[in-house]
Design an enzyme around this catalytic site. Sequence first.
Site, short mmCIF file in Angstrom:
data_model
loop_
_atom_site.label_atom_id
_atom_site.label_comp_id
_atom_site.label_asym_id
_atom_site.label_seq_id
_atom_site.Cartn_x
_atom_site.Cartn_y
_atom_site.Cartn_z
N GLY A 165 -19.26 21.35 -16.61
CA GLY A 165 -18.88 21.18 -18.11
C GLY A 165 -19.51 21.60 -19.20
N ARG A 175 -27.33 28.34 -27.86
CA ARG A 175 -28.05 27.40 -28.21
C ARG A 175 -28.54 27.68 -29.70
NH1 ARG A 175 -24.75 25.41 -25.11
NH2 ARG A 175 -25.27 24.06 -23.52
N THR A 199 -27.87 14.14 -31.88
CA THR A 199 -27.89 15.33 -31.44
C THR A 199 -26.63 16.13 -31.97
OG1 THR A 199 -27.40 16.76 -29.24
CG2 THR A 199 -27.00 14.73 -29.26
N ASP A 200 -26.62 17.41 -31.74
CA ASP A 200 -25.36 18.06 -32.28
C ASP A 200 -24.31 18.22 -31.24
OD1 ASP A 200 -26.57 19.88 -30.47
OD2 ASP A 200 -26.83 21.61 -31.87
N GLU A 201 -24.89 17.68 -29.83
CA GLU A 201 -23.84 17.63 -28.92
C GLU A 201 -22.73 16.78 -28.77
OE1 GLU A 201 -25.70 17.69 -24.81
OE2 GLU A 201 -27.12 18.95 -25.35
N ILE A 207 -36.42 25.96 -21.70
CA ILE A 207 -37.47 26.98 -22.03
C ILE A 207 -38.67 26.79 -21.45
CG2 ILE A 207 -39.15 27.65 -23.83
CD1 ILE A 207 -36.40 28.15 -25.89
N SER A 257 -32.42 11.89 -22.12
CA SER A 257 -32.19 13.07 -23.02
C SER A 257 -31.63 14.48 -22.23
CB SER A 257 -33.42 13.43 -23.72
OG SER A 257 -34.45 14.18 -22.81
N LEU A 277 -42.66 4.90 -21.34
CA LEU A 277 -43.02 5.91 -20.19
C LEU A 277 -42.32 6.06 -19.14
CD1 LEU A 277 -46.92 5.19 -20.77
CD2 LEU A 277 -45.70 6.83 -21.93
N ARG A 320 -23.88 24.62 -14.62
CA ARG A 320 -23.69 23.46 -14.92
C ARG A 320 -22.39 22.88 -15.40
NH1 ARG A 320 -27.03 21.55 -20.40
NH2 ARG A 320 -28.79 21.61 -18.87
#
Length: 332
Positions: free
Chosen positions: A273, A212, A121-123, A189, A82, A35, A271
């Site tokens: 980079g 994205r 993640t795809d990152e 979003i 995240s 939490l 942002r």
Amino acid sequence: MSKLLVTGGAGFIGSNFVHHVVAHTDHHVTVLDALTYAGNLDSLAGLPEDRVTFVKGDITDAELVDSLFSQVDAVVHYAAESHNDNSLHDPRPFLDTNIIGTYTLLEAARRHDRRLHHISTDEVYGDLELDDPARFTESTPYNPSSPYSSTKAGSDLLVRAWVRSFGVRATISNCSNNYGPYQHVEKFIPRQITNVIRGIRPKLYGAGENVRDWIHADDHSSAVLTILDRGEIGETYLIGADGEKNNKDVVELILELMGEPADAYDHVTDRAGHDLRYAIDSTKLRTELGWAPTYGDFEAGLAATIQWYRDNESWWAPSKDGVEAFYASKGQ
Ligand code: NAD
Ligand code: DAU
């Protein structure tokens, strides 16, 4: 019936997964979640007490993790720091949770011989050019850009090493950008939807050309269950739903769906980079394991998500002012 341990189950995607498991299987779920600012117990409200047990705790707490692993059949590991923007401000918690936390779980999986599915993640693959037809596949070389994505890449490599060196029964999935209910208002979003509800103009980083590859969180959950059921140990599966869109188009669609002029947004500081484009080729998951997404219509999914934020202001309102103050301090 299996007993699942879900780390990070009070976060955005983890809580969507717990709802999905309760609705579509007879598994029992134990959620382990610290939490942090990103976790919210209200995201699990209404779930039956005989199906879901909540444990507040940290994935770096080896003793607690050890005791929980001994009580379950399999573990799905969502817990992470995240958010890219936070990782640019203060990387340390990303190293602690994403690297040391994943290491702690791997050691417990090894001791107790438990099946582990690692959510990534795809990152980790870096970014693609805007005009490049290429998409990420399971064999794309790792090339992460941010402190967040580099710690996720590191956690993936730890999982691979523990599979090869110690025979840990693990799989990995790398998914594209999720949208849906219960997403923190710091993310793109929900930030724009709640800005419009509050009468604040949406904020687009830079020119808004970054792309994205959007997938509904519920489709991510069905893919993870599929891999847990039928995935081959040691394998990596990319999860995506062919949902490429640039940020400008998404902001304009949000404004249109919320009854505002499509140009009623501001361009703000970009942002550092900033990855240009992500795109997932999920052929392996579809052909080898027979998975397919069910939320084909992004506009309909986005409209339902907007309605969820309109209906659940008490869920997001406590975080909103702090998030906007943080962004304002960065010119965003
Ligand atoms: P989130 O920030 O909404 O939730 C993270 C959860 O983990 C929170 O409930 C938080 O309290 C918990 N947590 C953080 N540190 C912890 C710790 N040390 N011990 C126990 N719990 C801790 O994140 P999310 O967007 O739901 O992402 C979940 C996972 O999915 C992450 O591993 C992320 O890398 C991955 N992922 C996210 C996306 C996306 O679009 N959001 C896409 C692909 C992969
Ligand atoms: O690709 C998967 C990743 O997607 C996950 O691993 C991450 O956990 C998740 O946060 C997400 O990362 P992004 O950095 O892509 O998501 P974010 O919602 O922060 O931003 C999406 C895009 O929108 C990105 O190009 C930055 C831009 N953006 C973001 C915010 C918060 C804006 O233009 N304005 C904003 O206010």
